[in-house]
Design an enzyme around this catalytic site. Structure first.
Site, PDB file in Angstrom:
ATOM      1  N   ASP A 141       0.841  -1.206   0.000  1.00 41.45           N
ATOM      2  CA  ASP A 141       0.000   0.000   0.000  1.00 41.45           C
ATOM      3  C   ASP A 141       0.873   1.251   0.000  1.00 41.45           C
ATOM      4  O   ASP A 141       0.520   2.267   0.564  1.00 41.45           O
ATOM      5  CB  ASP A 141      -0.942  -0.032   1.217  1.00 41.45           C
ATOM      6  N   LYS A 144       2.286   3.471  -5.901  1.00 46.64           N
ATOM      7  CA  LYS A 144       1.754   2.410  -6.765  1.00 46.64           C
ATOM      8  C   LYS A 144       2.747   1.895  -7.794  1.00 46.64           C
ATOM      9  O   LYS A 144       2.649   0.742  -8.200  1.00 46.64           O
ATOM     10  CB  LYS A 144       0.446   2.882  -7.414  1.00 46.64           C
ATOM     11  N   ASN A 170      -5.577  -0.593  -3.706  1.00 44.61           N
ATOM     12  CA  ASN A 170      -5.645   0.442  -4.759  1.00 44.61           C
ATOM     13  C   ASN A 170      -5.272  -0.075  -6.141  1.00 44.61           C
ATOM     14  O   ASN A 170      -4.704   0.675  -6.941  1.00 44.61           O
ATOM     15  CB  ASN A 170      -4.738   1.639  -4.412  1.00 44.61           C
TER      16      ASN A 170
HETATM   17  N1  SAM Z   1      -1.278   1.488   4.654  1.00 43.99           N
HETATM   18  C1  SAM Z   1      -1.744   2.766   5.165  1.00 43.99           C
HETATM   19  C2  SAM Z   1      -3.159   2.609   5.671  1.00 43.99           C
HETATM   20  O1  SAM Z   1      -3.962   1.951   5.001  1.00 43.99           O
HETATM   21  O2  SAM Z   1      -3.485   3.158   6.716  1.00 43.99           O
HETATM   22  C3  SAM Z   1      -1.713   3.834   4.110  1.00 43.99           C
HETATM   23  C4  SAM Z   1      -0.379   3.989   3.404  1.00 43.99           C
HETATM   24  S1  SAM Z   1      -0.317   5.373   2.284  1.00 43.99           S
HETATM   25  C5  SAM Z   1      -1.474   4.937   1.055  1.00 43.99           C
HETATM   26  C6  SAM Z   1       1.228   5.131   1.470  1.00 43.99           C
HETATM   27  C7  SAM Z   1       2.457   5.446   2.325  1.00 43.99           C
HETATM   28  O3  SAM Z   1       3.592   4.826   1.749  1.00 43.99           O
HETATM   29  C8  SAM Z   1       2.788   6.920   2.437  1.00 43.99           C
HETATM   30  O4  SAM Z   1       2.826   7.264   3.793  1.00 43.99           O
HETATM   31  C9  SAM Z   1       4.178   7.057   1.799  1.00 43.99           C
HETATM   32  O5  SAM Z   1       5.003   7.998   2.445  1.00 43.99           O
HETATM   33  C10 SAM Z   1       4.717   5.652   1.942  1.00 43.99           C
HETATM   34  N2  SAM Z   1       5.662   5.228   0.900  1.00 43.99           N
HETATM   35  C11 SAM Z   1       5.513   5.380  -0.437  1.00 43.99           C
HETATM   36  N3  SAM Z   1       6.502   4.783  -1.102  1.00 43.99           N
HETATM   37  C12 SAM Z   1       7.313   4.222  -0.171  1.00 43.99           C
HETATM   38  C13 SAM Z   1       8.505   3.454  -0.244  1.00 43.99           C
HETATM   39  N4  SAM Z   1       9.054   3.123  -1.417  1.00 43.99           N
HETATM   40  N5  SAM Z   1       9.072   3.039   0.912  1.00 43.99           N
HETATM   41  C14 SAM Z   1       8.516   3.358   2.108  1.00 43.99           C
HETATM   42  N6  SAM Z   1       7.376   4.070   2.237  1.00 43.99           N
HETATM   43  C15 SAM Z   1       6.782   4.496   1.114  1.00 43.99           C
HETATM   44 MG    MG Z   2      -4.291   2.293  -0.062  1.00 45.74          MG
END
Ligand code: SAM
Ligand code: MG
Length: 214
Positions: A141, A144, A170
């Site tokens: 998550d 994407k 998603n």
């Molecule tokens: N899983 C959470 C929930 O459902 O409550 C929501 C997560 S949110 C959609 C995506 C998160 O992934 C963001 O906080 C972003 O900073 C983090 N993120 C995105 N790419 C990442 C990566 N390559 N490594 C670590 N964190 C990442």
């Molecule tokens: Mg999500």
């Protein structure tokens, strides 16, 4: 107010959830994000699908990619057996700081290892750093465009075993076309779609559950 959305979500938890009660933490976040301010938590509708997969898999070792405010982290960890552990990766340190407080409010800090950093850098280190053999369940998550490269990295690092379940959020909105194409067409996975809606909206979305066959 000068505050950030994650800070406001944390405040809603502190105001409306009971310390040590994960369900009340999940509910406080859903109430806030449904009625006050949308946020990218998996949310209540898809959250029920996540719950059913966790209950079916009964995982001992769980990996979550993308913590944000730890909504899904708390939701998943609250369903784990006493000996099970969840590692969650978050590369935004402001989000990670909020997530730590939300996890502590839920009383789940002993089950959850929150790791600050990028998935591409941490996945190759998980075996050594945390003594992981393989994961039973992985919740994807994060951003994407990382689902596919990180899945290939998890394979390469030997973190999957026959039966490991990948659960990806998603896959329709915003969408992960390259990942879906891969898990649906690879002989190495048995993949199934769960139709739902984008968190707190009526937009079509869904989760893809893919069992690694080895
Ligand atoms: N899983 C959470 C929930 O459902 O409550 C929501 C997560 S949110 C959609 C995506 C998160 O992934 C963001 O906080 C972003 O900073 C983090 N993120 C995105 N790419 C990442 C990566 N390559 N490594 C670590 N964190 C990442
Ligand atoms: Mg999500």
């Amino acid at each position: 107010t000068g505050s950030t959305r994650p800070q406001r979500i944390l405040r809603a938890v502190q105001k409306n959830a009971t310390r040590g009660d994960p369900c009340s933490v999940v509910k406080a976040i859903d109430d806030y994000c449904r009625h006050k301010e949308w946020a990218m938590n998996v949310g209540d509708e898809k959250g029920c699908i996540v719950d059913s997969v966790v209950s079916e898999v009964k995982p001992t070792a769980v990996l979550e990619l993308g913590t944000y405010c730890a909504y899904s982290t708390v939701r998943i960890a609250s369903l784990l057996s006493p000996n099970a552990k969840l590692i969650t990766l978050e590369f935004n340190s402001d989000y990670a700081a909020i997530a730590r407080e939300v996890i502590a409010w839920a009383g789940l800090q002993d089950k959850i290892q929150l790791v600050e950093g990028a998935s591409g850098e941490w996945i190759p280190r998980l075996k050594e750093e945390f003594g992981i053999e393989t994961f039973d369940l992985i919740f994807l998550d994060h951003w994407k465009d990382r689902y596919l490269p990180d899945t290939k990295l998890l394979e390469k690092c030997g973190l999957l075993r026959p039966g490991t379940v990948l659960l990806a959020d998603n896959v329709i909105c915003p969408g992960t076309p390259d990942y879906l194409d891969y898990v649906r067409n690879s002989q190495q996975y048995k993949s199934k779609f769960f139709k739902s809606h984008l968190e707190y909206t009526q937009e079509e979305d869904g989760l893809e559950k893919s069992v690694f066959l080895g």
